[in-house]
Design an enzyme around this catalytic site. Structure first.
Site, PDB file in Angstrom:
ATOM      1  N   CYS A  11       7.365  -9.305   7.227  1.00 23.30           N
ATOM      2  CA  CYS A  11       6.652  -8.667   6.115  1.00 23.30           C
ATOM      3  C   CYS A  11       5.545  -9.560   5.563  1.00 23.30           C
ATOM      4  O   CYS A  11       4.770  -9.137   4.701  1.00 23.30           O
ATOM      5  CB  CYS A  11       7.623  -8.308   4.997  1.00 23.30           C
ATOM      6  SG  CYS A  11       9.290  -8.006   5.586  1.00 23.30           S
ATOM      7  N   CYS A  17      14.451  -0.108  -4.110  1.00 23.25           N
ATOM      8  CA  CYS A  17      13.951  -0.422  -2.765  1.00 23.25           C
ATOM      9  C   CYS A  17      12.558   0.134  -2.547  1.00 23.25           C
ATOM     10  O   CYS A  17      12.280   1.275  -2.909  1.00 23.25           O
ATOM     11  CB  CYS A  17      14.857   0.203  -1.703  1.00 23.25           C
ATOM     12  SG  CYS A  17      16.594  -0.168  -1.935  1.00 23.25           S
ATOM     13  N   SER A  18      11.699  -0.672  -1.912  1.00 22.17           N
ATOM     14  CA  SER A  18      10.361  -0.173  -1.588  1.00 22.17           C
ATOM     15  C   SER A  18      10.501   0.844  -0.451  1.00 22.17           C
ATOM     16  O   SER A  18      11.465   0.814   0.295  1.00 22.17           O
ATOM     17  CB  SER A  18       9.444  -1.325  -1.180  1.00 22.17           C
ATOM     18  OG  SER A  18      10.013  -2.048  -0.122  1.00 22.17           O
ATOM     19  N   ILE A  73       9.369   3.358   2.964  1.00 21.45           N
ATOM     20  CA  ILE A  73       8.805   3.218   4.307  1.00 21.45           C
ATOM     21  C   ILE A  73       7.443   3.914   4.248  1.00 21.45           C
ATOM     22  O   ILE A  73       7.379   5.102   3.939  1.00 21.45           O
ATOM     23  CB  ILE A  73       9.746   3.894   5.331  1.00 21.45           C
ATOM     24  CG1 ILE A  73      10.977   3.021   5.510  1.00 21.45           C
ATOM     25  CG2 ILE A  73       9.032   4.129   6.650  1.00 21.45           C
ATOM     26  CD1 ILE A  73      12.057   3.650   6.362  1.00 21.45           C
ATOM     27  N   LYS A  78       6.917  -1.379  -4.425  1.00 21.90           N
ATOM     28  CA  LYS A  78       7.797  -0.267  -4.801  1.00 21.90           C
ATOM     29  C   LYS A  78       7.038   1.037  -4.940  1.00 21.90           C
ATOM     30  O   LYS A  78       7.433   2.039  -4.370  1.00 21.90           O
ATOM     31  CB  LYS A  78       8.520  -0.588  -6.108  1.00 21.90           C
ATOM     32  CG  LYS A  78       9.340   0.566  -6.667  1.00 21.90           C
ATOM     33  CD  LYS A  78      10.518   0.875  -5.773  1.00 21.90           C
ATOM     34  CE  LYS A  78      11.189   2.187  -6.119  1.00 21.90           C
ATOM     35  NZ  LYS A  78      10.457   3.362  -5.647  1.00 21.90           N
ATOM     36  N   HIS A  89       4.869   0.092   1.072  1.00 23.57           N
ATOM     37  CA  HIS A  89       5.054  -1.152   1.829  1.00 23.57           C
ATOM     38  C   HIS A  89       4.908  -0.927   3.331  1.00 23.57           C
ATOM     39  O   HIS A  89       5.894  -0.974   4.079  1.00 23.57           O
ATOM     40  CB  HIS A  89       6.428  -1.730   1.480  1.00 23.57           C
ATOM     41  CG  HIS A  89       6.719  -3.076   2.085  1.00 23.57           C
ATOM     42  ND1 HIS A  89       5.759  -4.030   2.337  1.00 23.57           N
ATOM     43  CD2 HIS A  89       7.908  -3.623   2.495  1.00 23.57           C
ATOM     44  CE1 HIS A  89       6.327  -5.102   2.868  1.00 23.57           C
ATOM     45  NE2 HIS A  89       7.621  -4.885   2.986  1.00 23.57           N
TER      46      HIS A  89
END
Lengths: 133, 388, 346
Positions: free
Chosen positions: B87, B210-211, B213, B332, B336
């Site tokens: 990342c 959670c960020s 997809i 977020k 991402h």
């Protein structure tokens, strides 16, 4: 996973075989080629050592969305276990409810099925942990 | 060594972009940046592309050449390199672009970042993301990427009393910021209650911790500072570029409540720029999960170790707070697309320093920082930008 | 004399009650009572014959100070080996640190594969071909949903380290009685076994155990009252009591080794676990009479005398401790664990 990739790590997965630097005594799991502290001096001076599988929970989580090999087992408990000999490792905690687990609890390793390479592939066995009664 | 400036930025919308392929995304961001810089493609000397896993997501490796070709750059046969550090790919690509200009080897350099994640099922995307962790010793035994950060959260709660409410506050703030960012993946506000009652992913982290997809791409054009005024009257100088590594497996770290790679990179960056944490006006940090933002603001020196949760709770990190963090909406809300993130963070900082951030503008922003992490903290790239 | 140097057991902790199975299939509590099976053990989703055998073997090795590299043979008997081709025995050998200087193989003879493994180890040790042999009987066998066998088919196993030195129990004699009798079988590729209904009683179970037991008593010259304990193969809670009575053993002699009412029939683990439960409480000079039965069909009988050395080993974990560690699950969870649903993701 290719059969050779799993087979290579059997001593680690079945028996928690790590190694130790014979210069400073530091223990590693999985085994490292050279000691992080002694580096070049430790070339050829690492010896195999079997870890006891006993330790304490350093941190944990309950996984609800698993990776593809584990998706049918959710929810399951995963933890970082700090082994008595020093190294920390990642493993599943089994044979208890999700609420039973707390940081600091003592655990011991057990031999379980980790997964398989599909219906006609090989079966992967390895370590998991259970709470010590 | 010479000073380096950013003379152009470009970014696509982030989200589930079914119509756009990996090529489409990079070209879109690249062309925007080239036009923003007012350069011609003939001026470009080299290309660095950050991307984590085009192989697993779209079954294509060797994408640097592919991207150079898509943007017409192979006509001049420029060197094109793909940079991969999970990342942190984008941030590390920026560092390589920066080094090539600072060293005098190249003059005008394109730094891009891209990830196309929605062509595979969420399950396969999760498996691909998990390759940022230790396959043999973490993922093999059942660990997932959210699971790693969940364990960080659990330990941080155990040692410092951080609460789920404080984590939720981070998500609420970032969604609020994202609602003012027309390129953000999510532009809706959320409430603390929604965040707290969301589906559990890996306890204590729920869906809103959670960020997402996302698909997306971002691009920067770099050039030596001494030439910047040829192209723009708002050049932004890169005053620090630092990178650090740490163990790939979370269990091998010294203390999972901090990221030593962040601390090492940040210390180097502050030293290079001769600055201190209080000098930073805004920061785009790597909030792949809410806990990551909390740990980051501690490790970057904005607050004391353990006070990250409190800082979020007290509004310190809001756009109008003492230490604005993730005015773009962060990973977020902004989204991402893994390889693009490090570059997108820089695009936001440059946009803010130019005073072009519209509703989410941080007042009097002169110095900005980006913080990009790979995996559960095995790589970290920190950059500091300053208005010229 | 050849005998048992150490032993270890393992029973998974999940249990399903016979009444719960009956509830799902529209039957009532008379089924459990009729079979004499009230709860049976269920393996967890990450357990199989390999994991059960390894745990039992590790428990056996923990109780003694034998160096695993001195084990010359490992045999695992089961009718639910994880692989149709690839031995469980090598997985066990690797997991206890034995080998590579050993021989190994897997056995199948319905419920008596484990005791056949004990006999083979006895021969290898007695002839001085090996110093120690490890014999394991374990199973995670299944009964077809709704079939009578579903109430009793359970999971568990026990391991026996056979040797000549420092034995905690001498095996004075072993004798077997074997014929070709198709009472219970499973064809290659079939998920569940089939059986001959009432044919599994008199011409199968009773005929072989009676003949083996009588043959053994005759060959040694003993009578039932010479024994402190007796254990017979226990497919349900009724057959072993009945055959014991027919042979002249009392309920007192049988009760210690009779585990099926509480954990079900562990198939290849059945007689071995019963024997392990007896060894957990036996005293020096106690005599034990053990006769297994495997469909197909055959019985292996053993005349065993406990020695002084049993006082030196630490019995933990005991069979009773495994039985006590229990978590009751419902039929839906049981079906999920035992993969009786065709789950798409697998």
């Amino acid at each position: 996973m290719a059969v050779s990739r799993f087979w290579r790590e059997i001593p680690q997965r079945y028996n928690l075989e790590g190694n130790q630097c014979t210069i400073c005594g530091r223990k590693y799991f999985p085994p490292k080629h050279i000691c992080d502290s002694c580096r070049r001096e430790s070339i050829g001076k690492m010896k195999k050592v079997k870890l006891s599988g006993k330790g304490r929970i350093y941190s944990y989580t309950v996984i609800h969305t698993g990776s593809s090999m584990f998706n049918l087992q959710t929810p399951y408990i995963m933890a970082i276990v700090e082994l008595n000999e020093g190294p920390r490792i990642t493993g599943q905690i089994v044979d208890c409810e999700t609420n039973d687990v707390k940081i600091g609890m003592p655990v011991e390793s057990v031999f379980r099925k980790i997964g398989e390479d599909g219906k006609n592939g090989t079966i992967y066995y390895g370590y998991k942990f259970r709470l010590v009664k | 060594m010479r000073d380096v400036a950013v003379i152009g930025v470009g970014i696509t919308k982030f989200g589930e972009l079914w119509d756009k392929s990996l090529r489409d995304l990079t070209v879109e961001a690249g062309l925007k940046a080239i036009q923003d810089a007012g350069i011609s493609s003939d001026d470009i000397d080299a290309l660095y592309g950050g991307n984590m896993s085009s192989g697993l997501f779209v079954n294509q490796e060797h994408i640097a050449a592919m991207i150079a070709e898509a943007t017409g750059l192979t006509e001049k046969h420029i060197p094109a390199t793909r940079v991969e550090d999970a990342c942190a790919s984008g941030g590390v690509a920026l560092r390589h672009g920066y080094m090539s200009v600072a060293s005098g080897i190249h003059d005008i350099v394109v730094v891009g970042g891209v990830e196309k994640m929605t062509d595979v099922s969420p399950s396969l995307a999760t498996d691909a993301l998990a390759t940022a962790g230790d396959q043999e010793w973490e993922a093999f035994f059942g660990m997932t990427f959210p699971g790693l950060y969940a364990m960080i959260a659990r330990r941080h709660m155990h040692e410092y009393g951080t609460t789920k409410e404080q984590l939720a506050k981070v998500a609420v703030k970032n969604h609020h910021n994202g609602s003012m960012n027309p390129n953000a993946h999510f532009q809706n506000e959320i409430s603390i209650e929604e965040a707290l009652s969301a589906t559990m992913i890996a306890e204590p982290l729920g869906l809103f911790d959670c960020s997402p997809i996302s698909d997306g791409a971002a691009t920067l054009i770099l050039c030596p500072l001494e030439r910047a005024k040829e192209f723009t009257d708002k050049p932004v100088k890169i005053v620090a570029s630092a990178q650090a590594s740490d163990t790939i497996a979370l269990h091998s770290r010294n203390d999972i409540c901090r990221m030593d790679a962040t601390i090492a990179a940040a210390n180097l960056a502050y030293k290079q720029a001769n600055l201190r944490p209080k000098d930073i006006d805004l920061a785009e940090v790597h909030d792949c999960f809410t806990i990551t933002e909390i740990v980051a603001i501690e490790d970057l020196g904005f607050v004391k170790k353990g006070d990250g949760g409190k800082a979020a709770e007290e509004g310190l990190t809001q756009i109008d707070g003492k230490m604005p963090v993730n005015p773009s909406g962060g990973l977020k809300a902004k989204g991402h697309p893994v390889g693009a993130t490090g570059v997108a963070q820089a695009v936001e900082v440059v946009t803010q320093l130019r005073g072009e951030a519209g509703k989410r503008q941080v007042k009097d922003a002169e110095i900005g920082m980006t913080h990009n992490v790979g995996g559960s903290g095995a790589t970290c790239a920190v950059h500091i930008f300053e208005v010229v | 004399m050849v005998g048992i140097v150490s032993y270890g057991a393992y029973v998974p902790r999940y249990r399903i009650e016979a009444n719960e199975i009956a509830r799902v299939w529209g039957k009532d509590e008379s089924i459990g009572k009729g079979l004499g099976v009230f709860t049976k053990s269920v393996p967890g989703p990450d357990e199989d014959v390999a994991t059960i055998s390894v745990e039992a073997a590790r428990n056996a090795m923990k109780k003694c100070s034998v160096n695993p590299s001195e084990i010359g043979a490992v045999y695992v008997g089961s009718e639910s080996h994880p692989y149709a081709v690839k031995p469980t025995a090598t997985i066990v050998a690797e997991a206890i640190g034995a080998g590579p200087h050993l021989t190994a193989a897997d056995y199948e003879f319905a419920c008596k594969a484990g005791t056949a493994a004990i006999q083979t180890c006895m021969g290898l040790v007695d002839s001085n071909m090996i110093k120690y042999g490890l014999a394991i009987g374990s199973d995670t066998s299944q009964g077809a949903p709704g079939d009578a066998l579903e109430y009793s088919a359970a999971a568990g196993g026990a391991a026996f380290l056979i040797g000549k030195e420092n034995v905690i129990a001498e095996i004075n004699k072993t004798y077997s009685f074997t014929t070709d009798t198709p009472d219970f079988w499973r064809r290659e590729g079939e998920k569940y076994p089939s059986h001959g209904g009432r044919f599994t009683g008199e011409p199968a179970y009773f005929k072989h155990i009676m003949n083996c037991a009588k043959g053994l008593l005759e060959r040694i010259g003993t009578k039932p009252s010479d024994y402190k304990y007796a254990v017979f193969h226990q497919p349900n809670g009724k057959f072993p009591v009945k055959v014991g009575k027919m042979l002249g053993f009392t309920n007192d002699q049988i009760k210690t080794g009779l585990l099926t009412p509480r954990i079900g029939n562990t198939y290849s683990g059945s007689t071995p676990l019963g024997l392990a439960a007896i060894l957990d409480v036996a005293s020096p000079n106690d005599r034990i009479f053990a006769v297994s039965y495997g469909s197909g069909a055959g019985s292996d009988g053993f005349d065993i005398t406990v020695t002084e050395k049993i006082m030196e080993i630490n019995g933990n974990p005991t069979v009773e401790s495994f039985i006590a560690d229990s978590k009751i699950i419902d039929y839906a969870t049981y079906v999920r664990y035992r993969k009786k649903l065709h789950l798409g993701g697998e």
